[in-house]
Design a protein around this motif. Structure first.
Motif, short mmCIF file in Angstrom:
data_model
loop_
_atom_site.label_atom_id
_atom_site.label_comp_id
_atom_site.label_asym_id
_atom_site.label_seq_id
_atom_site.Cartn_x
_atom_site.Cartn_y
_atom_site.Cartn_z
N ASP A 154 0.84 -1.19 0.00
CA ASP A 154 0.00 0.00 0.00
C ASP A 154 0.89 1.25 0.00
O ASP A 154 2.12 1.16 0.08
CB ASP A 154 -0.99 0.00 1.16
CG ASP A 154 -0.32 -0.03 2.52
OD1 ASP A 154 0.90 0.21 2.63
OD2 ASP A 154 -1.03 -0.29 3.51
N TYR A 155 0.26 2.40 -0.12
CA TYR A 155 1.03 3.64 -0.21
C TYR A 155 1.85 3.90 1.06
O TYR A 155 2.98 4.37 0.98
CB TYR A 155 0.11 4.83 -0.51
CG TYR A 155 0.87 6.10 -0.78
CD1 TYR A 155 1.63 6.24 -1.94
CD2 TYR A 155 0.86 7.16 0.12
CE1 TYR A 155 2.35 7.40 -2.19
CE2 TYR A 155 1.57 8.32 -0.13
CZ TYR A 155 2.32 8.43 -1.28
OH TYR A 155 3.04 9.58 -1.54
N ALA A 156 1.32 3.54 2.21
CA ALA A 156 2.07 3.71 3.45
C ALA A 156 3.37 2.90 3.43
O ALA A 156 4.42 3.38 3.86
CB ALA A 156 1.21 3.32 4.65
N TYR A 201 4.93 1.96 0.66
CA TYR A 201 5.75 2.59 -0.39
C TYR A 201 6.54 3.78 0.17
O TYR A 201 7.73 3.90 -0.06
CB TYR A 201 4.86 3.03 -1.55
CG TYR A 201 5.59 3.81 -2.62
CD1 TYR A 201 6.43 3.18 -3.52
CD2 TYR A 201 5.46 5.19 -2.69
CE1 TYR A 201 7.12 3.90 -4.48
CE2 TYR A 201 6.13 5.92 -3.65
CZ TYR A 201 6.97 5.27 -4.55
OH TYR A 201 7.65 6.00 -5.49
N ILE A 202 5.87 4.63 0.93
CA ILE A 202 6.52 5.82 1.49
C ILE A 202 7.41 5.46 2.68
O ILE A 202 8.55 5.90 2.77
CB ILE A 202 5.46 6.86 1.91
CG1 ILE A 202 4.77 7.44 0.69
CG2 ILE A 202 6.05 7.98 2.76
CD1 ILE A 202 5.67 8.24 -0.23
N THR A 220 4.00 10.89 -5.47
CA THR A 220 2.79 11.31 -4.75
C THR A 220 1.83 10.14 -4.70
O THR A 220 1.95 9.18 -5.48
CB THR A 220 2.11 12.50 -5.45
OG1 THR A 220 1.61 12.05 -6.72
CG2 THR A 220 3.06 13.68 -5.64
N GLU A 221 0.85 10.24 -3.83
CA GLU A 221 -0.13 9.17 -3.73
C GLU A 221 -0.91 9.03 -5.03
O GLU A 221 -1.24 7.91 -5.46
CB GLU A 221 -1.08 9.42 -2.56
CG GLU A 221 -1.97 8.25 -2.27
CD GLU A 221 -2.71 8.36 -0.95
OE1 GLU A 221 -3.39 7.39 -0.59
OE2 GLU A 221 -2.63 9.41 -0.29
N THR A 222 -1.19 10.14 -5.69
CA THR A 222 -1.90 10.10 -6.97
C THR A 222 -1.09 9.35 -8.02
O THR A 222 -1.62 8.50 -8.74
CB THR A 222 -2.22 11.53 -7.45
OG1 THR A 222 -3.05 12.15 -6.48
CG2 THR A 222 -2.92 11.51 -8.80
N TYR A 248 1.28 7.16 -7.48
CA TYR A 248 1.35 5.77 -7.03
C TYR A 248 0.09 5.01 -7.42
O TYR A 248 0.16 3.91 -7.97
CB TYR A 248 1.56 5.74 -5.51
CG TYR A 248 1.58 4.36 -4.93
CD1 TYR A 248 2.74 3.59 -4.95
CD2 TYR A 248 0.44 3.81 -4.35
CE1 TYR A 248 2.76 2.32 -4.41
CE2 TYR A 248 0.46 2.54 -3.82
CZ TYR A 248 1.61 1.80 -3.85
OH TYR A 248 1.63 0.53 -3.33
N LYS A 249 -1.06 5.61 -7.15
CA LYS A 249 -2.34 4.95 -7.45
C LYS A 249 -2.53 4.71 -8.94
O LYS A 249 -3.17 3.74 -9.34
CB LYS A 249 -3.50 5.75 -6.89
CG LYS A 249 -3.62 5.63 -5.38
CD LYS A 249 -4.80 6.40 -4.85
CE LYS A 249 -4.94 6.21 -3.36
NZ LYS A 249 -6.11 6.92 -2.83
N CYS A 279 7.08 -2.14 -5.40
CA CYS A 279 7.41 -0.71 -5.30
C CYS A 279 8.46 -0.32 -6.34
O CYS A 279 8.36 0.75 -6.96
CB CYS A 279 7.91 -0.37 -3.90
SG CYS A 279 6.63 -0.47 -2.63
#
Length: 75
Positions: free
Chosen positions: A4-6, A8-9, A17-19, A21-22, A56
Motif C-alpha cells: 500500500d502507499y504507506a 511505499y513511502i 505522490t499518492e496520486t 502511485y495509485k 514498489c
C-alpha cells in the motif's frame, strides 16, 4: 496489490505522490504476478516483504517510463 502507499513511502522510501502511485500500482501488481507466474499471491512472511519491495520498484520504473519519474531509483 501487495504494497500500500504507506509501505511505499515508509518502508520502501518512495518519492511519488499518492496520486502517481495509485495510477501505477495496478500495472505493477500485474507485472509482479506475471513474472512470478502468480506465485507472489501465496507469499508470506519475509517472501511477502520482498514481493512488496519488488512491486514498489516496478512502480518507480513505470513512473520513469510514463512520466519521466519524480522518484529517484538507485541501485
Amino acid at each position: 496489490m501487495y504494497a500500500d502507499y504507506a509501505f511505499y513511502i515508509g518502508t520502501y522510501s518512495g518519492t511519488l505522490t499518492e496520486t502517481e502511485y495509485k495510477r501505477l500500482i495496478n500495472r505493477a501488481n500485474a507485472e509482479i504476478n506475471r513474472i512470478t507466474s502468480q506465485k507472489a499471491k501465496t507469499a508470506t512472511g519475509e517472501e511477502l516483504e520482498l514481493v512488496k519491495m519488488a512491486e514498489c520498484a516496478v512502480v518507480d520504473e513505470l513512473s520513469v517510463q510514463a512520466f519521466g519519474g519524480s522518484g529517484d531509483v538507485t541501485s
